[in-house]
Design a protein around this motif. Structure first.
Motif, PDB file in Angstrom:
ATOM      1  N   GLN A  62      36.978  32.488  61.124  1.00 33.26           N
ATOM      2  CA  GLN A  62      37.321  33.670  60.320  1.00 33.26           C
ATOM      3  C   GLN A  62      38.816  33.954  60.335  1.00 33.26           C
ATOM      4  N   LEU A  63      39.577  33.163  61.112  1.00 32.51           N
ATOM      5  CA  LEU A  63      41.037  33.283  61.088  1.00 32.51           C
ATOM      6  C   LEU A  63      41.564  33.152  59.669  1.00 32.51           C
ATOM      7  N   ILE A  64      40.916  32.291  58.881  1.00 32.45           N
ATOM      8  CA  ILE A  64      41.317  32.059  57.492  1.00 32.45           C
ATOM      9  C   ILE A  64      40.122  32.373  56.604  1.00 32.45           C
ATOM     10  N   GLY A  65      40.194  33.484  55.885  1.00 34.74           N
ATOM     11  CA  GLY A  65      39.108  33.882  55.000  1.00 34.74           C
ATOM     12  C   GLY A  65      39.407  33.495  53.567  1.00 34.74           C
ATOM     13  N   LEU A  66      38.400  33.019  52.861  1.00 33.35           N
ATOM     14  CA  LEU A  66      38.550  32.665  51.446  1.00 33.35           C
ATOM     15  C   LEU A  66      37.847  33.705  50.595  1.00 33.35           C
ATOM     16  N   VAL A  67      38.612  34.410  49.784  1.00 32.24           N
ATOM     17  CA  VAL A  67      38.066  35.426  48.886  1.00 32.24           C
ATOM     18  C   VAL A  67      37.617  34.710  47.616  1.00 32.24           C
ATOM     19  N   THR A  68      36.345  34.804  47.298  1.00 34.81           N
ATOM     20  CA  THR A  68      35.797  34.018  46.184  1.00 34.81           C
ATOM     21  C   THR A  68      35.649  34.804  44.890  1.00 34.81           C
ATOM     22  N   SER A  69      35.690  36.122  44.978  1.00 32.03           N
ATOM     23  CA  SER A  69      35.499  36.942  43.777  1.00 32.03           C
ATOM     24  C   SER A  69      36.731  37.787  43.492  1.00 32.03           C
ATOM     25  N   ARG A  70      37.108  37.834  42.237  1.00 35.32           N
ATOM     26  CA  ARG A  70      38.242  38.675  41.840  1.00 35.32           C
ATOM     27  C   ARG A  70      37.938  40.152  42.092  1.00 35.32           C
ATOM     28  N   ASP A  71      36.643  40.499  42.089  1.00 36.03           N
ATOM     29  CA  ASP A  71      36.254  41.896  42.287  1.00 36.03           C
ATOM     30  C   ASP A  71      36.635  42.417  43.667  1.00 36.03           C
TER      31      ASP A  71
END
Length: 712
Positions: free
Chosen positions: A460-469
């Motif tokens: 979780q050190l590097i989180g990937l945001v997948t939604s523009r919302d």
């Protein structure tokens, strides 16, 4: 666009309710700017063929201000010493209504829109004949493209306490708007407020979060309302009641800010603005608004575990990431090829596809840069300065991570690798949001990189945001996110800066110049210009404007350069002088970033004119002079106020890897914290460590300050 709001784009009949706090300023006068913006948005919807009905408050407030001013003007000094009686609300409503409607009429007339006034009272709606006639009248007005403007007729209301009574069919203009939504069968009701939407608590409280989709079962018990409106009768409690009333009858409702200049239009476009109420919301799969905070908090916790590791252990993580990328390069290529194919099919611009494509050897190049980064001196806890404050009292200034970074980037999946490796090296937590065009590439790169992070730190050190919302929620987390770095278009950077309190680091434009002085070695100039423009035209450090000293027009050298540029497929546009002297099509604006095989050419009188042109039309990114005159070169290097200024070298050298930074998180044109290519150092801040043996200040009575610099 928010998928839960896609249906809003199909709305044909819209009711917009504007509250007193939106209509008036804090001093009671009409807020002309907000009203003008409101009318412009209504005009836009009207011109699209939508039926727009306006419900407005504000008459009492306007009347109170007018009557109060008139009373002040006609009062003697003795009158002013007496206790001032509260003005009669009904009289204020009667006086203010005409002024309010006159302003609406004037504003709409300027936009070639006709408005009409409809004053109603609570008792009117008790009659079925009235309701039927009301619908017929409104439908007739809408057929004529007239904007009906409703208001409660407070001047003749028969309610005993028109500003407090909550009995009856409606009790304020919010509930009137909800009632009209039912009677007129509206497709959407927009309630404009002085805050962005419905919050879980009073908006001013630090832990209050905006609720994007109201779900009664989830939110009804957890909301704490603040004070009612500063001027009107309603406030958020009244708006929520009206929204629930309208929603129950099948009309969706959005509560949003009337202070923004385009929120009505944004709502109708389906954007995630304000709070949505919908009859079926409880059955939707709505993202949990706590997820963004949880992701940021997890990144911070992991970053603190990363900082506890030894320098060698942090180095090993980077080496493991480099090995993992090389081991999975075939899988990465498959996903990247799929993204590129989808982008080609969607008709994306060549410049975007160029940035999206991970060419052969790219993974090897990225892994190599990560290993270079791993072998650099550990930046965390580095002592920058040691000072003896007094005998036995030593102060150290040390380097430390910023905390949690949010990077929003477009197109380039290789940016994800660079940014992630820099975050690990600098000990920061990281949240990444890439463009949808690189969705597959970003997903596989993120999976490979986080898979190389040990459990002692946490993926979780590097989180990937997948939604523009999720972006609007993240941009509000100024208590857990420490820096936002946008890498993309001018529009992206501007939008982020306008919607967050978190510090933003980056650049909006890359309008880079090459100036060829009269003393330039022209063979060198040709090489530099061609490299600056053609090596990677889509890069932010590519040349966008070529400035040429006027004396060079006397030779054929410039014509040869023009021919060479066109031979490389570069489309040329000229400023007024280049257009006339070199017969180049006239450019529309000097302040333009092509990011493609095109550039602007202009003629300047001398070095001073070149510097003035760069300051006026540049973006303070990277600018270059080609000259053999050392004095002129030094003048350029010291007077051009850009993040990077070069002499006899291509602008393409402005790059973190080429500068020896190992990698870059982006290029900053800011003047605070970091400027130019931002590597590890730009992701660090400082803290002070003080070591003593019992010293106290005690008014500085006994302490003798030495302030002696000590060796590191």
């Amino acid at each position: 666009m928010d998928s839960t709001r896609a249906f809003i784009r199909d709305a044909k009949r819209v009711i917009v309710k504007v509250g007193t706090a939106v209509v008036t300023r804090s001093d009671g006068r009409l807020a002309l700017g907000r009203l003008g913006s409101l009318c412009e948005q209504v005009k836009e919807l009207n011109s699209r063929g939508l039926d727009v009905i306006l419900v407005t408050s504000g008459a009492v407030g306007v009347g109170r201000q007018r009557l109060g001013y008139r009373k002040l003007v006609h009062s003697s000094f003795a009158d002013l010493q007496k206790p001032q009686l509260e003005l009669d609300g009904k009289a204020c409503a009667a006086v203010g209504q005409s002024g309010l409607m006159a302003l609406y009429d004037s504003l709409f007339s300027q936009l070639d829109v006709t408005s009409s006034q409809l004053l109603v009272t609570d008792n009117d709606f008790k009659s079925e004949d009235f309701r039927m006639q009301l619908c017929e009248t409104v439908n007739s007005l809408l057929d004529l493209r007239v904007i009906p403007v409703f208001n409660e007729n407070d001047a003749i209301s028969t309610r005993k306490a028109p500003y407090e009574d909550s009995s009856g069919i409606f009790w304020d203009n919010d509930s009137l708007a909800g009632l009209l939504a039912m009677e007129l069968k509206a497709d959407l009701l927009i309630l404009l407020s002085d805050v962005e939407g419905l919050y879980s608590g009073p908006p001013g409280e630090p832990h209050s979060k905006i609720i994007h989709t109201y779900i009664k079962e989830r939110h009804d018990g957890e909301i704490t309302f603040g004070d009612k409106s500063r001027v009107g009768r309603g406030g958020m409690t009244a708006k929520v009641k009206a929204a629930v009333l309208a929603t129950a009858s099948g009309t969706p409702v959005v509560i949003t800010s009337g202070f923004a200049t385009d929120n009505i239009v944004k709502v109708l476009q389906g954007e995630r603005v304000g709070t949505l109420f919908h009859q079926k919301a409880s059955s939707w799969v709505v993202p949990n608004e706590d997820e963004a905070r949880e992701m940021a908090v997890s990144a911070r916790e992991c970053s603190r575990r990363l900082q506890k590791l030894s320098a060698e252990d942090r180095r090993k993580i980077l080496l493991d990431i480099a090995d993992a990328l090389e081991a999975n390069q075939e899988l990465i290529k498959i996903e990247n090829d799929a993204d590129v194919a989808a982008a080609l099919q969607s008709g994306y611009e060549k410049s975007l596809i160029s940035r999206l494509t991970m060419k052969p050897g790219k993974i090897f190049s990225l892994s190599k840069s990560i290993r270079v980064l791993a072998d650099m001196e550990d930046p965390i806890g580095h002592i920058l300065k040691r000072t003896e404050l007094a005998d036995g009292l030593v102060l150290e200034k040390t380097s430390c991570p910023l905390g949690v970074l949010l990077i929003v980037f477009e197109s380039r999946p290789d940016a994800l690798v660079q940014i992630a490796s820099l975050a690990v090296r600098s000990g920061n937590g990281l949240l990444l949001k890439g463009g949808k065009e690189a969705m597959r590439s970003n997903a596989i790169l993120h999976k490979v990189i986080t898979g190389a992070i040990p459990n002692t730190v946490g993926e979780q050190l590097i989180g990937l945001v997948t939604s523009r919302d999720e972006i609007p929620d993240l941009l509000k987390l100024d208590d857990v996110i420490d820096l936002v770095i946008p890498r993309g278009s001018n529009k992206l950077v501007s939008e982020i800066k306008a919607t967050t309190k978190i510090p933003v680091l980056g650049h909006s434009d890359g309008i880079c110049h090459v100036y060829i002085d009269k003393s330039a070695n022209m063979e060198m100039a040709k090489r530099i210009v061609l490299d600056a423009k053609t090596d990677y035209p889509a890069a932010c450090n590519a040349m966008e404007t070529l400035l040429i000293h006027k004396d060079l027009l006397k030779s054929d050298i410039i014509n040869d350069l023009i021919v060479d540029l066109r031979g490389e497929g570069i489309e040329l546009y000229g400023g007024p002088r280049a257009n006339e002297e070199l017969d180049i099509p006239l450019v529309h604006s000097f302040h333009h970033e092509y990011s493609s095989t095109a550039c602007t050419v202009e003629i300047v009188d001398d070095i001073h004119a070149a510097i003035d042109h760069i300051h006026q039309h540049g973006s303070a990114h990277t600018d270059c002079i080609v000259t053999e005159d050392r004095e002129v070169a030094e003048l350029f290097l010291h007077q051009v106020d850009s993040a990077a200024v070069f002499h006899n070298a291509s602008t393409r050298f402005c790059d973190g890897a080429r500068f020896g930074l190992g990698a870059e998180v982006g290029i900053s044109t800011s003047r605070i914290h970091a400027r130019g290519p931002v590597g590890v150092d730009g992701l660090l801040t400082t803290r002070w460590l003080l070591r003593g043996n019992g010293q106290v200040v005690d008014g500085d009575k006994e302490l003798v300050y030495t302030h002696k610099n000590l060796p590191l």
